[in-house]
Scaffold this active site. Structure first.
Site, short mmCIF file in Angstrom:
data_model
loop_
_atom_site.label_atom_id
_atom_site.label_comp_id
_atom_site.label_asym_id
_atom_site.label_seq_id
_atom_site.Cartn_x
_atom_site.Cartn_y
_atom_site.Cartn_z
N GLY C 122 0.82 -1.20 0.00
CA GLY C 122 0.00 0.00 0.00
C GLY C 122 0.85 1.25 0.00
O GLY C 122 2.05 1.21 0.28
N CYS C 123 0.22 2.38 -0.31
CA CYS C 123 0.97 3.62 -0.43
C CYS C 123 1.46 4.13 0.93
O CYS C 123 2.65 4.41 1.10
CB CYS C 123 0.14 4.68 -1.14
SG CYS C 123 -1.53 4.91 -0.49
N TYR C 124 0.56 4.26 1.89
CA TYR C 124 0.99 4.72 3.22
C TYR C 124 2.06 3.78 3.81
O TYR C 124 3.09 4.25 4.32
CB TYR C 124 -0.19 4.79 4.17
CG TYR C 124 -1.08 6.02 4.06
CD1 TYR C 124 -0.54 7.30 4.12
CD2 TYR C 124 -2.45 5.89 3.95
CE1 TYR C 124 -1.37 8.43 4.06
CE2 TYR C 124 -3.28 7.01 3.89
CZ TYR C 124 -2.73 8.27 3.95
OH TYR C 124 -3.54 9.37 3.90
N PRO C 125 1.85 2.45 3.79
CA PRO C 125 2.88 1.57 4.38
C PRO C 125 4.23 1.66 3.67
O PRO C 125 5.27 1.48 4.32
CB PRO C 125 2.27 0.17 4.19
CG PRO C 125 0.79 0.40 4.15
CD PRO C 125 0.63 1.72 3.44
N THR C 126 4.24 1.93 2.37
CA THR C 126 5.52 2.02 1.68
C THR C 126 6.38 3.13 2.28
O THR C 126 7.55 2.93 2.63
CB THR C 126 5.29 2.27 0.17
OG1 THR C 126 4.69 1.09 -0.38
CG2 THR C 126 6.58 2.57 -0.55
#
Lengths: 311, 311, 311, 311
Positions: C122-126
């Site tokens: 996901g974007c936030y976790p990256t």
């Protein structure tokens, strides 16, 4: 009809942008009460009829078809029915309603005062009519060249209903034109300016801002036209109307000049040698273009000064 | 002049928006080297002269006066001096330079290929010329009505120098018009379209976006004008130029259609009954309006296909 | 499975933001073909199955439930079924899929290369994982204080489906927090950083921009932590990965530093006296946060260098 | 000092954002006059002294050094000198001035009423203090974990002076952090909350909007802390102050909730199991963060209710 001391105003469609804004402005007015319908009953016709029965005046902030239905409900009430101010486009150019545009003429203002049925103008036509009508009437425009209105509006003009067209990622960092030569607001401008359809070109465009309309209007003057004559035509037309502010020739307003106000600011540049004229007309589409204009009309309908409670 | 195998390009003014963008695009081109000047020596004339001496070609990304001075330096070098592509407005309409606009005609493209001195077009004129010139040349415009160009640009068109006019709080949630009827880019449009001054009205306006120009252009057709004829005129003019994309009649582009590209997209609507025509022409002012156009010209000057390394 | 020379990739859900962006990036890769499904048949399961049968690899750009259904279709094909890269959240923290995050470790990169089933992060976790994981692993974080991630994202992170929440007038001139302490992306961060749930606080917030994520991350160092040690931990972790760029201590990136790229830029400030540390981690949520990361994984799955065709 | 009936207020620095906004708000107050200095004489010290001599109260909307000079001028006037409200940072944490923050305590409000010298709080500290101080005082915060304030502000917080940092193209589509761990506003928060320097981490960040501050504040509760206790602490602290509005636990405000108002809206989420708390505090930095707060203080200094003329 109410017999109470305060005039009772019902806003049918109070949850939309225009309804909310009208309510906010009416809070400044003495002598009027704006009772709310139970939110759970907003679409209940019996509850709405009851509200209509008790109201002295109803403001319709509804889609066109729903506005027509609300008018039918009012007519069922006969003489007990409320006066109506319709903010939709349903009755602006047909049906014999009074067009709620007091700045057009003293007669128009008087008609609004006493009318039972008033159609509130559209946002684009308001900025266009205020800029164009006085010049056409004063004979300062060479109509054989036509008038071109290049209009730009903030996104709130499209209402609150979510759509791809008004989603942030489509609008931000973009600018787009739509309804070229066939916008549904054109008849309102023709009706008020006296122009024929082939004399008027209109393009609507979307600016990535929340609120505001700027219209750039192009015309050719007649042999007699001068900057002074244009200024005089405006000043004569709007004497007594603080809702319209005219700039000195060569100066033009921007959108922020009228943000969150009920003003229409108009400036122009005229080159007498080539007879080319450019007008810039700005309003807040939510204010002067919708709720502010509605309150101007309500002021007149209740006998107040047109600008009462506005700024 | 360099005798090395790679063509040496010096970007004088490489720290500005256009200079940076040209450098980025040239990284895709084979056979060219773009040496940098020591940042501490960017304003040291001896160092600049040394760069000019070694260069096969210099791209001037400078204010007008500084561009004229750089040209004088090149001329002092005589036959050793580099070819020049000037991105400023200093040599576009005077001085006998080749106007770097290959889409105008086959002759113009050929002239760019061999020129020692090329003036890179301005952003507003690029979108206007590409939309107007083919129609005027094809006789599809009734010039007695004039042509009106209502132009809107993103803020990057004003350069990077801080000013109140381009500060965030003045631009965001605003839209404003400036240089009405007297914009300094007008002569470039007249030169290329063959219009007289009183036949062309131009208004520049600021959109609250970073990049992009959209011009809405109004004209009257002749008796012979049809949508098909307009389309044919464009297609004929731009055969062989993938930098211009023409839409089907009635369809118009928006700013995002060309964001970060070297395309000019053009669409139009024509009402044959009233002979009213509206054209929408869009470019990325930093791309096709500046750095992209510069690289198109550089491509031609070095014998490449005009669109090499672009997209 | 295809026996042709070019690897066949099918993007199931190619009309969404991520699908479109992956296709654009794959155009730069040699040796792969990305056939399109007939748009009219995008929801026709027979047509989709036929595409899956012919594909060597399928990229799922679908909502979670639809992604699970597509996986079931692939499994019906048995050994003929394609390898799968799933961009949804359906298989990131459960189901035994390889988590497509090669920067985590050499082992992880190797696992992606040979995997039949890869879940794209996901974007936030990256942005969070890249900033946090190396410091926790190196023992430079005092876990008793927990780690706080104050995350901000552009609106494209919410997808293209129109909603009031992502409409222009709700987002522009606004900033809002949501999913405080219960965002669905949190488990991905815990899984990769080794933190426990009560050691990690996460707040998602909406910035009025199209693309970009900036996360401000707060931690306390251990007695041994220094700015040099933090820098060394990052540099060791990302040696060989040009997708992550580490700034000098005291310097932090902004969103524009990575706009339209596949980079994650990380900077930090550390006050050894009080052991307070602040990290700023930025990505383009559409690029490194979605399509770029997908192409990184595809590169590995097809034996290319991880950054091939990216920038 | 004036002996007229109306209290005379001089705004020294009336052309800046804060000065303009204070003047606008004072127009709603009865019994005060706000004479203007001749614009040509704004930097003429004799003219300013004359204004100071006639004033009952001067509001300083000046840079810090200029504010100190204006105070010296006032002191030269001895007992004839006006009372002073200083909107700069010059006297907030030193010099023995009364800190103009009546919401802090009944004693603080009383001190403002009678003070000759009042320092108007900063925008960031206002949103932080209102959110933090009551919880620290009520012993609901585990100070050993420290408090983290992740602050975001619109661009108007940086003033009107043009700079690259606040130019449209640098701010739009961007988000950036600055002054990490060393912002000059930190001492104001420490002074009012009683926190030590190493207990408080502050990051300032720039949102691409005109007006508004949102601060996300992270803390750990004590064993006794509950959502109900937090709510009660706020309600007790702000009883009688309509300038602060507290949301129900789990609900948080966004920036638009307070746009163009004098409110500070505060919401929070608390997870008793893990003792993690997150507060969201929002103000309009131009309103409650500057001019609105100034008028609150002026109201008290002139004996009005603190919210008179505000909204």
């Amino acid at each position: 009809m109410s017999t109470g001391k305060e005039a009772q105003i019902f806003i049918d469609g109070e949850a939309g942008t225009t309804g909310l804004q009208i309510r906010e402005r009416l809070a400044n007015l003495p002598g009027v009460a704006v009772p709310s319908i139970d939110p759970a009953l907003r679409k209940d016709n019996d509850a709405r009829k009851e509200m209509l029965r008790k109201a002295d005046l109803v403001v319709l902030c509804l889609p066109d078809d729903a506005a027509r239905e609300a008018v039918a409900m009012c007519e069922e009430l006969g003489d007990d029915g409320p006066r109506i101010l319709d903010a939709s486009t349903a009755h602006r150019t047909s049906g014999g309603w009074v067009y709620g545009f007091p700045e057009l003429s003293a007669g128009q203002a008087e008609a609004v005062r006493t009318a039972k049925r008033v159609a509130n103008p559209g946002c684009y036509p308001t900025a266009a009519n205020l800029a164009i009508a006085p010049l056409v009437k004063a004979g300062l425009v060479d109509r054989s060249f036509g008038i071109i209105c290049d209009a730009k509006s903030g996104v709130s003009g499209a209402g609150r209903k979510p759509s791809l067209k008004t989603s942030f990622c489509e609008v931000a960092e973009n600018f787009s034109a739509y309804s070229i030569l066939d916008h549904r607001h054109v008849p309102e401008v023709l009706m008020n300016s006296g122009l024929d359809e082939d004399e008027f070109s209109f393009t609507a465009q979307l600016i990535p801002i929340d609120r505001g309309i700027l219209e750039t209007i192009y015309f050719r003057g007649t042999e007699a036209t001068t900057a002074e004559a244009l200024l005089a035509a405006y000043e004569t037309a709007y004497a007594g109307f603080e809702s319209v502010r005219i700039y000195n020739p060569g100066q033009v307003p921007d959108v922020l000049a009228v943000a969150r106000t009920n003003y229409c600011d108009i400036g122009f540049k005229y080159d007498a040698k080539t007879r080319r004229g450019v007008i810039v007309s700005v309003i807040d589409n939510v204010g002067k273009g919708a709720a502010g204009q509605a309150v101007q009309n309500l002021n007149l309908m209740f006998g107040f000064h047109h600008f009462e409670g506005l700024a």
